[in-house]
Design a protein around this motif. Structure first.
Motif, PDB file in Angstrom:
ATOM      1  N   LEU A  86      18.226 -55.010 -10.272  1.00  0.00           N
ATOM      2  CA  LEU A  86      17.122 -55.423 -11.128  1.00  0.00           C
ATOM      3  C   LEU A  86      17.176 -54.724 -12.480  1.00  0.00           C
ATOM      4  O   LEU A  86      16.867 -55.325 -13.529  1.00  0.00           O
ATOM      5  CB  LEU A  86      15.787 -55.128 -10.435  1.00  0.00           C
ATOM      6  N   ALA A 140      19.214 -64.760 -12.698  1.00  0.00           N
ATOM      7  CA  ALA A 140      18.230 -64.481 -11.647  1.00  0.00           C
ATOM      8  C   ALA A 140      18.581 -65.196 -10.355  1.00  0.00           C
ATOM      9  O   ALA A 140      18.462 -64.647  -9.255  1.00  0.00           O
ATOM     10  CB  ALA A 140      16.841 -64.892 -12.128  1.00  0.00           C
ATOM     11  N   THR A 187      19.222 -63.535  -6.664  1.00  0.00           N
ATOM     12  CA  THR A 187      18.447 -63.841  -5.444  1.00  0.00           C
ATOM     13  C   THR A 187      19.299 -64.483  -4.364  1.00  0.00           C
ATOM     14  O   THR A 187      18.975 -64.383  -3.172  1.00  0.00           O
ATOM     15  CB  THR A 187      17.272 -64.761  -5.778  1.00  0.00           C
ATOM     16  N   LEU A 221      12.244 -63.904  -7.515  1.00  0.00           N
ATOM     17  CA  LEU A 221      12.308 -63.016  -8.669  1.00  0.00           C
ATOM     18  C   LEU A 221      11.362 -63.576  -9.731  1.00  0.00           C
ATOM     19  O   LEU A 221      11.420 -64.763 -10.064  1.00  0.00           O
ATOM     20  CB  LEU A 221      13.728 -62.935  -9.216  1.00  0.00           C
ATOM     21  N   PHE A 234      10.789 -58.285  -7.731  1.00  0.00           N
ATOM     22  CA  PHE A 234      11.653 -58.940  -6.749  1.00  0.00           C
ATOM     23  C   PHE A 234      11.050 -58.743  -5.367  1.00  0.00           C
ATOM     24  O   PHE A 234      10.759 -57.619  -4.960  1.00  0.00           O
ATOM     25  CB  PHE A 234      13.061 -58.346  -6.798  1.00  0.00           C
TER      26      PHE A 234
END
Length: 502
Positions: free
Chosen positions: A66, A87, A91, A100, A173
């Motif tokens: 992150l 992103a 994920t 996210l 997240f």
């Protein structure tokens, strides 16, 4: 209190030998149980520490990913469309349930991997965690709460997105809960263990066994109380399933989450009961076998004693008949003899009978010297028991020595009653004895000393009584006897060898 029978005494002997061994074995089993329990407590504590390291490692990996996203050019420039590709790639590592999102300080969602239409996104439910990110400018980790988008319980990892040293957004997240559930299941040693992950409010978000039934529940009372006082401890608890556990917990300094593990008390105590059962069974069998042999041995011994007693009674009967026959023959033989001669013979025969009676009472196992002397002197003590003083140690005698010494003492006392210290009212007799141990075999020395009797003069020739004393001591006692006619009174000394097994 009545005398215990032989079977009871042997049974008590067996029980007194076996029961302490059984108790010792049970105590040893309990000691082993205490050691195993201490080892189990140590193992549980090591397990939760190991799980905490695994959990922290997984969360740090998420946090690092992150933070890399937060430093990307797309976020720094506000290009959310360009950020979406990065992103989604992030994920996808954790599965389709992961989300996210990006929010400002007010909690308004500016971006989400759930939808491309940011205008329709609801505000963040957990405003507290967003505020902490903006205030601390550092990663934060949430407790269990219901997400505003998916409407399901989640935990989140939050990192700040910095611009010019200030927090512009909170990048959040929410990994799938299944990740933590899988971690718990993989770290569980066996099915006797209960393992849980708790948030900072002690609520369960991953657990095995029964994860569905316990999800979101708060830890049991004893565990919750201990967690509020210390970050790590080992204790006995009762699980949410009602199972008694030997537990330990440790809190992560990174996330504030707590790893709890416990092994069931029944699995720890089962070996103890098994060992006690085996020990008791083996001890009981050995005790039963021992008691059986004891009873059989007692029966055999009792049968032998009964036969022995029967033989002794038969021997006593025959000896008494023989003595009675001898007395009858003596009466016929000494019909023409003087009364004094008949009295002497009957006295000697009586002394022999008294010695036999004493041995009969002891079942011919021997007698004690003091009892033998007392029996032989009994007729002379009836008028005044203080005239004869006896002193000496306890000396056990064999049947042979008992009979011969009884005859000798009777003969000495008879002479004293006729001619010596026991023939008047003022005479006294001292009878002392001692055991001499300076020879290969112990010897008995018995000294008869008379005082206060009539004047003593040595006889011209030895009488039958003196010869009887001397010959008996020499031939039957392997010793010697001397009679000294001193002016103050007669002194008779008898020395004989004691049998080793009287």
């Amino acid at each position: 209190m009545s005398k215990l029978t032989l079977p009871v005494r042997l049974a008590l002997l067996v029980a007194g030998t076996m029961l302490p061994l059984i108790v010792f074995a049970v105590g040893l089993a309990y000691s082993n149980y205490r050691q195993d329990r201490s080892e189990a407590t140590r193992r549980v504590l090591e397990t939760v520490r190991s799980m905490r390291l695994v959990l922290d490692s997984e969360v740090q990996r998420m946090t690092g990913g992150l933070q890399v996203l937060a430093l990307g050019d797309s976020l720094q420039s506000g290009d959310f469309d360009g950020f979406r590709r990065l992103a989604v790639e992030f994920t996808s590592q954790y599965g389709g349930d992961s989300v996210l999102l990006l929010a400002d300080r007010s909690g308004r969602q500016l971006f989400s991997t759930v939808t491309t239409e940011a205008a329709n996104l609801p505000p963040r439910n957990n405003r507290e965690i967003v505020e902490r990110v903006f205030a601390s400018k550092a990663p934060q980790y949430s407790d269990l709460f219901v997400g505003s988008t998916e409407k399901r319980p989640i935990v989140t990892v939050e990192v700040p997105v910095l611009r010019n040293g200030e927090v512009a957004y909170a990048l959040s997240f929410s990994p799938p809960i299944a990740i933590f559930q899988k971690l718990v299941e993989q770290q569980r040693p066996n099915d006797q263990w209960t393992v849980s992950l708790l948030d900072t409010k002690a609520r369960v978000f991953a657990r095995t066994p029964n994860p569905a039934e316990t999800f979101g529940k708060q830890a049991s009372g004893a565990l919750y109380e201990a967690m509020s006082h210390t970050p790590e401890a080992a204790l006995s608890t009762v699980s949410l399933d009602g199972v008694a556990l030997s537990s330990a917990f440790t809190r992560s300094q990174l996330t504030g989450w707590t790893v709890v593990a416990g092994v069931s008390e029944s699995s720890l105590i089962a070996p103890l009961w098994r060992d006690i059962a085996i020990t008791s069974l083996i001890g009981g069998i050995l005790l039963l076998v021992g008691l059986t042999f004891a009873v059989r041995m007692a029966t055999t011994i009792a049968r032998g004693e009964m036969l022995h007693d029967l033989l002794i009674e038969e021997l006593n009967h025959r000896v008494k008949n023989t003595l009675a026959l001898m007395q009858a023959i003596a009466v016929q033989t000494f019909r023409s003899a003087s009364r004094d001669e008949r009295t002497k013979f009957e006295g000697r025969l009586g002394a022999l009978a008294e010695a036999h009676n004493l041995l009969s009472q002891e079942k011919w196992a021997g007698s004690e010297l003091r009892d033998v002397i007392a029996r032989a002197l009994q007729p002379f003590l009836m008028s005044n028991s203080d005239r004869i003083r006896m002193a000496g140690p306890t000396v056990p005698l064999s049947p042979r020595l008992a009979v011969v010494l009884s005859m000798i003492v009777h003969e000495i006392a008879t002479n004293a009653a006729k001619y010596g210290a026991l023939s008047n009212e003022t005479g006294r007799v001292t009878l002392d004895w001692e055991v001499i141990a300076d020879a290969p075999k112990p010897r008995l020395r018995l000294i008869w000393t008379e005082t206060g009797g009539p004047p003593v003069t040595a006889p011209v020739q030895r009488g039958f009584g003196s010869r009887l004393i001397e010959r008996s001591a020499r031939d039957q006692l392997d010793g010697e006897a001397t009679v000294d006619f001193l002016p103050r009174g007669v002194v008779c000394t008898v020395i004989c060898t004691l049998d080793e097994a009287p």
